[in-house]
Write a protein that holds these residues in place. Structure first.
Motif, PDB file in Angstrom:
ATOM      1  N   GLU A 198      37.492  87.574 131.427  1.00 48.93           N
ATOM      2  CA  GLU A 198      36.057  87.437 131.206  1.00 48.93           C
ATOM      3  C   GLU A 198      35.570  86.047 131.603  1.00 48.93           C
ATOM      4  O   GLU A 198      34.474  85.910 132.182  1.00 48.93           O
ATOM      5  CB  GLU A 198      35.718  87.713 129.737  1.00 48.93           C
ATOM      6  CG  GLU A 198      35.871  89.163 129.310  1.00 48.93           C
ATOM      7  CD  GLU A 198      37.303  89.509 128.933  1.00 48.93           C
ATOM      8  OE1 GLU A 198      38.203  88.677 129.211  1.00 48.93           O
ATOM      9  OE2 GLU A 198      37.518  90.604 128.366  1.00 48.93           O
ATOM     10  N   TYR A 199      36.364  85.013 131.295  1.00 54.48           N
ATOM     11  CA  TYR A 199      35.964  83.657 131.670  1.00 54.48           C
ATOM     12  C   TYR A 199      36.049  83.474 133.190  1.00 54.48           C
ATOM     13  O   TYR A 199      35.184  82.834 133.796  1.00 54.48           O
ATOM     14  CB  TYR A 199      36.842  82.633 130.968  1.00 54.48           C
ATOM     15  CG  TYR A 199      36.478  81.202 131.314  1.00 54.48           C
ATOM     16  CD1 TYR A 199      35.272  80.654 130.902  1.00 54.48           C
ATOM     17  CD2 TYR A 199      37.331  80.413 132.073  1.00 54.48           C
ATOM     18  CE1 TYR A 199      34.920  79.355 131.238  1.00 54.48           C
ATOM     19  CE2 TYR A 199      36.991  79.111 132.414  1.00 54.48           C
ATOM     20  CZ  TYR A 199      35.781  78.588 131.986  1.00 54.48           C
ATOM     21  OH  TYR A 199      35.441  77.310 132.330  1.00 54.48           O
ATOM     22  N   GLN A 200      37.062  84.028 133.799  1.00 52.96           N
ATOM     23  CA  GLN A 200      37.178  83.947 135.251  1.00 52.96           C
ATOM     24  C   GLN A 200      36.012  84.669 135.938  1.00 52.96           C
ATOM     25  O   GLN A 200      35.516  84.218 136.980  1.00 52.96           O
ATOM     26  CB  GLN A 200      38.513  84.533 135.695  1.00 52.96           C
ATOM     27  CG  GLN A 200      39.715  83.753 135.180  1.00 52.96           C
ATOM     28  CD  GLN A 200      41.035  84.441 135.515  1.00 52.96           C
ATOM     29  OE1 GLN A 200      41.116  85.249 136.432  1.00 52.96           O
ATOM     30  NE2 GLN A 200      42.078  84.116 134.763  1.00 52.96           N
ATOM     31  N   ASN A 227      25.123  78.062 132.592  1.00 51.10           N
ATOM     32  CA  ASN A 227      24.931  78.119 131.148  1.00 51.10           C
ATOM     33  C   ASN A 227      25.664  79.319 130.540  1.00 51.10           C
ATOM     34  O   ASN A 227      26.264  79.216 129.459  1.00 51.10           O
ATOM     35  CB  ASN A 227      23.439  78.201 130.830  1.00 51.10           C
ATOM     36  CG  ASN A 227      23.155  78.047 129.344  1.00 51.10           C
ATOM     37  OD1 ASN A 227      23.495  77.031 128.737  1.00 51.10           O
ATOM     38  ND2 ASN A 227      22.540  79.056 128.759  1.00 51.10           N
ATOM     39  N   ASP A 228      25.624  80.453 131.230  1.00 50.75           N
ATOM     40  CA  ASP A 228      26.352  81.641 130.763  1.00 50.75           C
ATOM     41  C   ASP A 228      27.859  81.388 130.755  1.00 50.75           C
ATOM     42  O   ASP A 228      28.575  81.882 129.872  1.00 50.75           O
ATOM     43  CB  ASP A 228      26.028  82.842 131.645  1.00 50.75           C
ATOM     44  CG  ASP A 228      24.596  83.325 131.465  1.00 50.75           C
ATOM     45  OD1 ASP A 228      23.986  82.977 130.444  1.00 50.75           O
ATOM     46  OD2 ASP A 228      24.095  84.044 132.361  1.00 50.75           O
ATOM     47  N   ARG A 229      28.340  80.642 131.734  1.00 47.25           N
ATOM     48  CA  ARG A 229      29.771  80.332 131.774  1.00 47.25           C
ATOM     49  C   ARG A 229      30.190  79.493 130.553  1.00 47.25           C
ATOM     50  O   ARG A 229      31.212  79.775 129.909  1.00 47.25           O
ATOM     51  CB  ARG A 229      30.111  79.571 133.059  1.00 47.25           C
ATOM     52  CG  ARG A 229      31.597  79.234 133.207  1.00 47.25           C
ATOM     53  CD  ARG A 229      31.832  78.284 134.364  1.00 47.25           C
ATOM     54  NE  ARG A 229      31.305  76.957 134.082  1.00 47.25           N
ATOM     55  CZ  ARG A 229      31.951  76.028 133.386  1.00 47.25           C
ATOM     56  NH1 ARG A 229      33.149  76.275 132.892  1.00 47.25           N
ATOM     57  NH2 ARG A 229      31.397  74.849 133.196  1.00 47.25           N
ATOM     58  N   LEU A 230      29.390  78.505 130.221  1.00 49.80           N
ATOM     59  CA  LEU A 230      29.702  77.669 129.059  1.00 49.80           C
ATOM     60  C   LEU A 230      29.631  78.473 127.770  1.00 49.80           C
ATOM     61  O   LEU A 230      30.490  78.322 126.880  1.00 49.80           O
ATOM     62  CB  LEU A 230      28.727  76.491 129.004  1.00 49.80           C
ATOM     63  CG  LEU A 230      28.811  75.488 130.168  1.00 49.80           C
ATOM     64  CD1 LEU A 230      27.720  74.438 130.049  1.00 49.80           C
ATOM     65  CD2 LEU A 230      30.188  74.830 130.217  1.00 49.80           C
ATOM     66  N   GLN A 231      28.631  79.337 127.674  1.00 48.94           N
ATOM     67  CA  GLN A 231      28.531  80.169 126.475  1.00 48.94           C
ATOM     68  C   GLN A 231      29.708  81.141 126.386  1.00 48.94           C
ATOM     69  O   GLN A 231      30.238  81.385 125.292  1.00 48.94           O
ATOM     70  CB  GLN A 231      27.211  80.932 126.475  1.00 48.94           C
ATOM     71  CG  GLN A 231      26.995  81.766 125.205  1.00 48.94           C
ATOM     72  CD  GLN A 231      25.664  82.481 125.204  1.00 48.94           C
ATOM     73  OE1 GLN A 231      25.002  82.545 126.240  1.00 48.94           O
ATOM     74  NE2 GLN A 231      25.262  83.015 124.077  1.00 48.94           N
ATOM     75  N   ALA A 232      30.106  81.703 127.523  1.00 46.90           N
ATOM     76  CA  ALA A 232      31.249  82.621 127.531  1.00 46.90           C
ATOM     77  C   ALA A 232      32.511  81.906 127.048  1.00 46.90           C
ATOM     78  O   ALA A 232      33.302  82.474 126.287  1.00 46.90           O
ATOM     79  CB  ALA A 232      31.459  83.195 128.923  1.00 46.90           C
ATOM     80  N   GLU A 253      32.716  79.349 125.005  1.00 44.49           N
ATOM     81  CA  GLU A 253      32.626  79.122 123.565  1.00 44.49           C
ATOM     82  C   GLU A 253      32.870  80.414 122.785  1.00 44.49           C
ATOM     83  O   GLU A 253      33.612  80.420 121.789  1.00 44.49           O
ATOM     84  CB  GLU A 253      31.250  78.546 123.228  1.00 44.49           C
ATOM     85  CG  GLU A 253      31.000  77.158 123.813  1.00 44.49           C
ATOM     86  CD  GLU A 253      29.556  76.732 123.695  1.00 44.49           C
ATOM     87  OE1 GLU A 253      28.739  77.555 123.209  1.00 44.49           O
ATOM     88  OE2 GLU A 253      29.233  75.594 124.075  1.00 44.49           O
ATOM     89  N   MET A 254      32.241  81.517 123.209  1.00 40.60           N
ATOM     90  CA  MET A 254      32.393  82.784 122.496  1.00 40.60           C
ATOM     91  C   MET A 254      33.805  83.333 122.614  1.00 40.60           C
ATOM     92  O   MET A 254      34.341  83.917 121.660  1.00 40.60           O
ATOM     93  CB  MET A 254      31.382  83.796 123.026  1.00 40.60           C
ATOM     94  CG  MET A 254      29.927  83.413 122.792  1.00 40.60           C
ATOM     95  SD  MET A 254      29.554  83.098 121.049  1.00 40.60           S
ATOM     96  CE  MET A 254      29.875  84.712 120.342  1.00 40.60           C
ATOM     97  N   LEU A 255      34.437  83.155 123.762  1.00 43.58           N
ATOM     98  CA  LEU A 255      35.816  83.608 123.921  1.00 43.58           C
ATOM     99  C   LEU A 255      36.754  82.811 123.013  1.00 43.58           C
ATOM    100  O   LEU A 255      37.708  83.374 122.455  1.00 43.58           O
ATOM    101  CB  LEU A 255      36.248  83.474 125.380  1.00 43.58           C
ATOM    102  CG  LEU A 255      35.598  84.457 126.363  1.00 43.58           C
ATOM    103  CD1 LEU A 255      35.988  84.112 127.795  1.00 43.58           C
ATOM    104  CD2 LEU A 255      35.994  85.889 126.040  1.00 43.58           C
ATOM    105  N   ALA A 256      36.495  81.519 122.874  1.00 43.60           N
ATOM    106  CA  ALA A 256      37.311  80.704 121.971  1.00 43.60           C
ATOM    107  C   ALA A 256      37.187  81.201 120.539  1.00 43.60           C
ATOM    108  O   ALA A 256      38.184  81.287 119.802  1.00 43.60           O
ATOM    109  CB  ALA A 256      36.896  79.232 122.077  1.00 43.60           C
TER     110      ALA A 256
END
Length: 432
Positions: A263-265, A340-345, A347-350
């Motif tokens: 998902e992060y990739q 911005n979506d990448r940074l949020q992803a 954080e949420m994945l963590a």
């Protein structure tokens, strides 16, 4: 592609196994069959194939653009109308009407090789390659989800089968208690109320058996459909989960796990795609240059004429800059949005990974507690059985002890299944 063929071959083999009912399937066999058959995963592979074709299509933009056209016409009057002035001595000047080109044929073939197209071709090919990479990541993501769901179905079936084993043990215990109470009633030692209590408990257990058997059938149907085998005679192999491995051995640091997540990739690929989109938008405002060659044929005056030609063309989209500046700003805003979506992803994945790890630790702790409860309930049942046989405890205490034993065994089974499911989820959310 080779891996896909192997998975499909394995699925075909498992289909024959399911139809023949020759043997049960292990967890790994169920996983492999699901990877080869699952409908959602097949859709992801189709999307990947479509992305591959898109990349091949984008590659053809580097080739010359060849076109051909031709036609024929028949006019009512000549397309060329003129008056021809003719001077004759002693007669003066006369105007003679001329009509020409009443019918004709024409045809041409041109080939244009793009030399510079505002980098739209280059960026378009990079974007198409990126789309193929995204398709591969989507297949990996779907495979992980399919494996997790397969594990969930599998361990639920194992848990329900273990519940049936517990019910069978309880039924045997109640049958023995019923036999003893029946003898006591005949001997006049107890009233028939005790016998009725035992029979009510037996009916309750029989009702629970029906519920578990129906739930087991449904879960087998779900798993059989998910992995693509015939549900008639389908079963899973017996699994030993008496000593599950501790979760500490599979721990992965959060930052490392986030980098592994598909998902992060995908979020990173989205940022990259938006950058290419911005470049494509900028390329629409740049000049385009091309060189070409052509062949022309026509017959307008009952005479065949053909000729070859070479040419160069330059196109400058001047008016495109009027609204193009705003379109370019919009593309840059979308690029910032993707970042911005990448940074949020991330954080949420963590957060998801941390929660999955906590759930896994909790599930393991529940097994320890449930095992202690089983030990206590087993000892309590043994003592109450001895007390009842010695006549120092009433039947109600024995039936209550049997109920507590059944509940503790079922709780232990549920704890085992929850731990295996939590382990499968943690392995998925850590990119394994």
């Amino acid at each position: 592609m080779k891996t896909r063929f192997i998975a499909l071959f394995l699925t075909a083999g498992l289909l024959s196994i399911g139809q023949a009912g020759a043997r049960s399937l292990t967890l790994e066999e169920c996983r492999q069959a699901a990877v080869g058959h699952n409908r959602t995963l097949q859709d992801a592979r189709f999307d990947l194939e479509a992305a591959l074709q898109t990349r091949h299509e984008a590659l053809t933009n580097y080739f010359p653009q060849i076109s051909a056209s031709g036609g024929a016409f028949q006019a009512q009057h000549g397309l060329v109308q003129a008056d021809f002035g003719l001077t004759i001595p002693q007669m003066g000047t006369m105007n003679l009407p001329i009509s020409m080109v009443k019918r004709g044929m024409f045809g041409c073939v041109t080939a244009v090789q793009p030399v510079f197209a505002g980098l739209k071709i280059v960026n378009g090919n990079k974007l198409a390659c990126l789309g193929e990479e995204v398709g591969q990541l989507q297949v990996r993501k779907t495979e992980g989800e399919v494996r997790e769901q397969t594990d969930t179905y599998y361990w639920q079936i194992v848990a329900l089968k273990d519940n049936l084993s517990t019910i069978g043990a309880v039924e045997r215990q109640l049958a023995e208690i019923h036999r003893q109470v029946e003898l006591s009633v005949k001997a006049g030692l107890v009233t028939t109320n005790d016998l009725l209590r035992v029979e009510l408990r037996q009916q309750e257990v029989a009702s629970n058996r029906l519920k578990v058997e129906n739930g087991l059938k449904v879960m087998k149907l779900l798993l059989a459909q998910y992995i693509g085998v015939d549900w008639h005679g389908f079963d899973v192999a017996a699994a030993d989960w008496s000593e599950p491995e501790a979760p500490g051995a599979c721990y992965v640091p959060v930052e490392e796990a986030v980098d592994r997540r598909v998902e992060y990739q995908l979020a990173e690929k989205n940022v990259e795609a938006q950058r290419y989109q911005t470049r494509m938008e900028r390329g629409k405002r740049l000049p385009t240059v091309g060189v070409g060659a052509g062949y022309l044929y026509y017959n307008m005056t009952e005479k065949d004429v053909d000729d070859g030609m070479v040419f160069a063309q330059v196109s400058v989209p001047i008016s495109a800059w009027w609204g193009g500046a705003h379109a370019l700003k919009k593309a840059r805003i979308r690029e910032d949005l993707a970042e911005n979506d990448r940074l949020q992803a991330r954080e949420m994945l963590a957060v998801e990974i941390e929660k999955s790890w906590s759930d896994l630790q909790e599930a393991y702790a529940q097994i320890v507690l449930a095992r202690r409860s089983v030990d206590s309930a087993t000892e309590n049942l043994r003592e109450n059985r001895n007390f009842y046989q010695a006549g120092t405890a009433p039947l109600t205490d024995l039936l209550d002890a049997e109920t507590l034993y059944t509940q503790s065994r079922n709780n232990l089974t549920s704890a085992f299944a929850a731990y295996r499911t939590a382990m499968a989820r943690y392995m998925r959310v850590t990119g394994r």
